[in-house]
Design a protein around this motif. Structure first.
Motif, PDB file in Angstrom:
ATOM      1  N   SER A 187     -41.070 -22.065 -17.229  1.00  0.00           N
ATOM      2  CA  SER A 187     -41.463 -21.080 -18.232  1.00  0.00           C
ATOM      3  C   SER A 187     -42.648 -20.284 -17.704  1.00  0.00           C
ATOM      4  CB  SER A 187     -41.802 -21.766 -19.557  1.00  0.00           C
ATOM      5  OG  SER A 187     -42.914 -22.645 -19.395  1.00  0.00           O
ATOM      6  N   ASN A 206     -37.600 -17.387 -20.517  1.00  0.00           N
ATOM      7  CA  ASN A 206     -36.533 -18.000 -21.325  1.00  0.00           C
ATOM      8  C   ASN A 206     -36.204 -17.159 -22.553  1.00  0.00           C
ATOM      9  OD1 ASN A 206     -36.194 -20.783 -19.977  1.00  0.00           O
ATOM     10  ND2 ASN A 206     -38.413 -20.581 -20.216  1.00  0.00           N
ATOM     11  N   PRO A 225     -35.210 -20.205 -26.218  1.00  0.00           N
ATOM     12  CA  PRO A 225     -35.289 -21.657 -26.028  1.00  0.00           C
ATOM     13  C   PRO A 225     -34.955 -22.416 -27.311  1.00  0.00           C
ATOM     14  CG  PRO A 225     -37.480 -20.698 -26.191  1.00  0.00           C
ATOM     15  CD  PRO A 225     -36.525 -19.555 -26.130  1.00  0.00           C
ATOM     16  N   GLN A 268     -36.752 -27.291 -25.671  1.00  0.00           N
ATOM     17  CA  GLN A 268     -37.331 -26.412 -24.651  1.00  0.00           C
ATOM     18  C   GLN A 268     -38.624 -25.766 -25.143  1.00  0.00           C
ATOM     19  OE1 GLN A 268     -33.913 -23.891 -24.197  1.00  0.00           O
ATOM     20  NE2 GLN A 268     -33.118 -25.045 -22.429  1.00  0.00           N
ATOM     21  N   THR A 306     -30.445 -28.771 -18.799  1.00  0.00           N
ATOM     22  CA  THR A 306     -31.066 -27.494 -18.445  1.00  0.00           C
ATOM     23  C   THR A 306     -31.684 -27.572 -17.069  1.00  0.00           C
ATOM     24  OG1 THR A 306     -31.564 -27.157 -20.773  1.00  0.00           O
ATOM     25  CG2 THR A 306     -32.706 -25.741 -19.199  1.00  0.00           C
TER      26      THR A 306
END
Length: 708
Positions: A514, A534, A537, A541, A702
């Motif tokens: 991130s 991102n 998310p 996340q 992920t």
């Protein structure tokens, strides 16, 4: 009571401006409001104050900076005595001291003044101001023994008059004598002493300074070319084959204006980079014809060609008398001076000696200067893939002059050096690597093919892939040949971070990669995440982003208080978007119970104490949040840009987090200072391994996808 430090000397020619600039840099790192006071001034413009005002964005009016002119002081002392002179200067000093938290006092310069006992006057003023004293001694053209004796005498002279001498600096010392002199002073003086070697680039005049001094006419050249340092003079009289070998790097070619062969030859040599010259000065009031000037402008765009009326001999006499100065129009000299000061002065110890307490506010300038200081503390190696890009080269120039880190530039060496020469930038301390021809290409291709074999990547394909500067730079980081990478000035975010996903991969405990921006507002620094990587998310996340961002904030001196942002505060709203933030907040509390976190919470309740008192009166975070986590990329990216443009905030980033080793992306609109800041952050990230974002666990889907 306002604190102050008085930088003074014992005679002219000590190069004291380097020390004054260095002390100002220290003060602005820690103190929000710094004032400047020069008790005595000449009638000429004060170049140093103009530099300080431009560099440190001082709002102080010039009228408040200066006590009085030397002529006024001499007249006043002769007519009414020294006590009256001191009394008036003390009164003017306190006008500045009443308005600022700390005052830097610039002592008299001993240049063509008619004041008796100038040293005594400086000592008395320092005492009356209640200022600590840093005394500077010039070591130019002195042996180590004589410079040491003069430094000892200078200390005794000020100490005997009751001054609080906190340090002695000997400046402009022959480099080979520096260590021996430093040892001698450490053994003899009861206060810290620092020895700065002579740096020829500081005493070298710029082309623009020569133009002003000689009253020259600029025929060709831009501002960049005119800012080049002139490190040598080459006088052209011989024929071209004999003349060309005499050219040296950074020289100013001085030749009669009717010698078109030497003009074209010198500029052609510059264009070829062998060697890059500072410019051409034409004498005898002769100018080449328009065809020659047109050819000259095409051969070396931006390189100055200037003309004077005088002959070569009288022009030479004037040239050799010109010495470089620190001015607002020569910012690269300021960077060199600061690098010299910071390399040879224990800045932490000196900061403590002059009693600089850290301000409760953190301004953008303070944050940026803190980055430079921290990155220099443990030197790291950073690779810049966009080596021929102008902004990258200008940033590299600043970073090398400030001694921030070791740099590797990627690209074709001839093209990089030629572009640097056109910009007047020296890259002697930078490493230049061409991925196309580097011996590392085969090694990297073998490693990349093995790493990506599961994707069907052959050695032949890998050999082509690793020639790309982004992949090559990433592999340098992975292989330990560099500690971090910064790219993106001309490449897309995807081109910068895709190789990192494939090669470096995520850090243990980090679910995703991130980003954060450090948003430097007028009175504080906030951390925004995720505004660059991102798009949407999920709750897990988002919690990971929050924990990563808190870790990054703490690493850079921002106490993390996390606000999980939403369009509702507390229990006032419902829906999928709010529920995601609520779940993410619970996950942060579960994974990191040591962190202060609040959510869901609206932006105004997160940062405004008055709003927070109404909406969440019992929250430890509301109204005082420092880490603001946005629910999605659309919200985060637009918010950071709105705050940056509307509130005049300095946005430093994006800073990537969650990778095993630091790779950072630049905006394609990045300014030179943005690149300097990002490289500094990358060097700091490389100084210690990234802390796990959460307890180590098996790779998530992920993470596996990004690693693939």
């Amino acid at each position: 009571m306002t604190r102050s430090v008085y930088v003074t000397g014992v005679e002219r020619g000590d190069g004291r401006q380097v020390v004054e600039l260095g002390v100002m840099e220290l003060l602005t790192r820690h103190v929000d409001r710094v004032g400047v006071f020069r008790p005595l001034v000449h009638d000429d413009p004060d170049r140093l104050f103009d530099l300080l005002r431009a560099r440190y964005r001082l709002g102080q009016s010039p009228e408040s900076v200066f006590g009085m002119t030397y002529h006024e002081a001499a007249t006043l002392q002769a007519e009414r005595g020294a006590d009256e002179l001191v009394s008036q200067l003390v009164g003017r000093f306190h006008e500045v001291a009443d308005a600022y938290d700390y005052v830097l006092v610039l002592g008299s310069d001993y240049a063509a003044t008619s004041l008796p006992d100038e040293l005594g006057l400086n000592a008395r003023l320092a005492n009356e101001f209640g200022a600590s004293v840093i005394t500077v001694v010039g070591g130019q053209r002195q042996t180590a023994e004589s410079a040491g004796a003069e430094a000892h005498n200078a200390y005794r002279a000020y100490e005997a008059q009751g001054c609080d001498v906190v340090a002695v600096v000997v400046n402009r010392v022959v480099p080979g004598d520096r260590e021996a002199l430093a040892e001698r002073l450490a053994a003899k003086l009861p206060v810290p002493s620092y020895v700065l070697p002579e740096d020829p680039s500081l005493s070298a005049p710029t082309v623009s300074q020569i133009v002003r001094t000689l009253g020259a006419e600029v025929l060709l050249g831009d501002d960049t070319g005119l800012s080049r340092d002139v490190r040598d003079f080459v006088f052209g009289g011989a024929m071209l084959p004999s003349f060309l070998p005499a050219l040296t790097e950074g020289c100013l070619v001085v030749t009669p204006g009717d010698r078109a062969d030497l003009i074209v030859g010198a500029l052609a040599a510059h264009s070829a980079g062998a060697p890059p010259i500072a410019g051409v000065l034409l004498t005898l009031d002769e100018r080449p014809g328009p065809d020659i000037l047109a050819l000259a402008s095409r051969l070396a765009p931006g390189t100055p060609v200037v003309s004077v009326a005088g002959g070569s001999f009288p022009t030479a006499a004037e040239l050799f008398a010109i010495e470089g100065k620190l001015t607002a129009s020569a910012p690269r000299k300021a960077e060199t001076a600061l690098g010299l000061f910071e390399r040879h002065v224990d800045t932490a110890a000196l900061t403590e000696r002059i009693s600089v307490g850290r301000s409760g506010r953190v301004t953008p300038m303070m944050f940026e200067r803190e980055l430079i200081e921290r990155s220099r503390s443990r030197r790291r190696r950073v690779v810049l893939p966009e080596g021929a890009e102008e902004r990258v080269l200008r940033a590299a120039d600043v970073l090398l002059r400030r001694d921030v880190c070791d740099l590797t530039l990627l690209g074709e060496e001839g093209a990089i050096r030629k572009r640097a020469a056109e910009l007047g930038i020296q890259l002697a301390e930078a490493r230049i690597v061409d991925p196309q021809t580097s011996p590392l290409r085969e090694r990297f291709a073998e490693g990349y093919a093995k790493l990506r074999a599961h994707k069907g990547v052959s050695y032949e394909l890998a050999y082509d892939v690793v020639a790309d500067v982004s992949y090559f730079g990433t592999l340098m980081v992975q292989e330990g040949l560099a500690d971090g990478m910064v790219s993106g000035a001309v490449h897309s975010t995807a081109a910068t971070i895709r190789p990192a996903f494939e090669i470096i991969k995520t850090a243990p405990g980090a679910e995703i990669v991130s980003s954060v921006f450090f948003m430097c507002l007028a009175d504080r620094v906030l951390v925004y995440g995720d505004c660059a990587v991102n798009p949407d998310p999920d709750a897990e996340q988002l919690a990971d982003i929050a924990i990563q961002s808190a870790t990054t904030a703490a690493r850079f001196g921002v106490e993390p208080r996390i606000a999980m942002l939403s369009y509702s505060t507390g229990t006032s709203g419902s829906g999928a978007d709010v529920d995601k933030v609520r779940k993410a907040t619970a996950l942060v509390r579960e994974r990191r119970p040591d962190l202060l976190v609040e959510g869901p919470i609206q932006y105004d309740a997160a940062v405004d104490a008055a709003v927070a008192a109404t909406k969440l009166p019992d929250s430890e975070v509301a109204g005082n949040a420092t880490v603001l986590i946005f629910p999605d990329l659309n919200t985060g990216n637009n918010t950071y840009k709105a705050v940056q443009r509307s509130a005049g905030a300095v946005a430093v980033g994006p800073v990537l987090q969650g990778l095993r080793k630091p790779v950072n992306d630049l905006s394609r609109g990045a300014l030179v200072q943005d690149i300097v800041n990002t490289v500094s952050i990358t060097a700091i990230q490389a100084q210690s391994p990234a802390s796990p974002a959460s307890p180590t666990s098996p790779a998530s889907p992920t993470e596996k996808a990004q690693s693939a």
